[in-house]
Design a protein around this motif. Structure first.
Motif, PDB file in Angstrom:
ATOM      1  N   ILE A 156       0.837  -1.209   0.000  1.00 11.71           N
ATOM      2  CA  ILE A 156       0.000   0.000   0.000  1.00 11.71           C
ATOM      3  C   ILE A 156       0.867   1.252   0.000  1.00 11.71           C
ATOM      4  CG2 ILE A 156      -1.624   1.363   1.372  1.00 11.71           C
ATOM      5  CD1 ILE A 156      -2.828  -1.372   2.292  1.00 11.71           C
ATOM      6  N   LEU A 205       2.350  -7.131  -2.865  1.00 10.12           N
ATOM      7  CA  LEU A 205       0.978  -7.607  -2.972  1.00 10.12           C
ATOM      8  C   LEU A 205       0.973  -9.090  -3.336  1.00 10.12           C
ATOM      9  CD1 LEU A 205      -2.047  -7.012  -2.862  1.00 10.12           C
ATOM     10  CD2 LEU A 205      -1.915  -6.390  -5.294  1.00 10.12           C
ATOM     11  N   TRP A 263      -6.176  -2.996  -0.168  1.00 12.63           N
ATOM     12  CA  TRP A 263      -5.114  -2.272  -0.868  1.00 12.63           C
ATOM     13  C   TRP A 263      -5.683  -1.058  -1.603  1.00 12.63           C
ATOM     14  CZ3 TRP A 263      -3.156  -3.255  -6.307  1.00 12.63           C
ATOM     15  CH2 TRP A 263      -1.941  -2.612  -6.545  1.00 12.63           C
TER      16      TRP A 263
END
Length: 110
Positions: A11, A47, A63
């Motif tokens: 993020i 991710l 996210w």
């Protein structure tokens, strides 16, 4: 527990990269452009590590939701983007959705 660390790094990397897009001026400025490229590479790498143990729909919802809010706040604070009441309400709904997903949904577990 690593999934939350990985997701947090993803993020933050995405938010930094997206925020640097404006400074890159259409990829005509070298250093901001390199920040964008490195940020997105890191974001997708972390991710992908998150997705080893967290469902893709849940990870992506968190996210993107947190990323939207953070990028909007950075745009407001650094770039002077105005936020009216409907924008604040919309951001509040996004945050509420992420909280509901995490606290009440059984979808957030594998």
């Amino acid at each position: 527990m690593n999934q939350w660390l990985f997701l947090s790094v993803a993020i933050i990397s995405e938010v930094v990269a997206t925020s640097a897009l404006k400074a890159s001026d259409g990829f005509t400025q070298l250093w901001p452009s390199l920040v964008v490229i490195a940020g997105y590479i890191m974001a997708f790498f972390f991710l992908s590590l998150t997705l080893r143990t967290m469902p893709v729909g849940v990870a992506y919802a968190i996210w993107s939701g947190v990323g939207i809010v953070l990028v909007t706040l950075i745009a407001w604070y650094i770039f002077g983007q105005s936020l009216d009441i409907p924008a604040v309400i919309g951001l509040t709904l996004i945050v509420t959705g992420v909280v509901v997903l995490q606290v009440f949904s059984k979808s957030s577990t594998h």
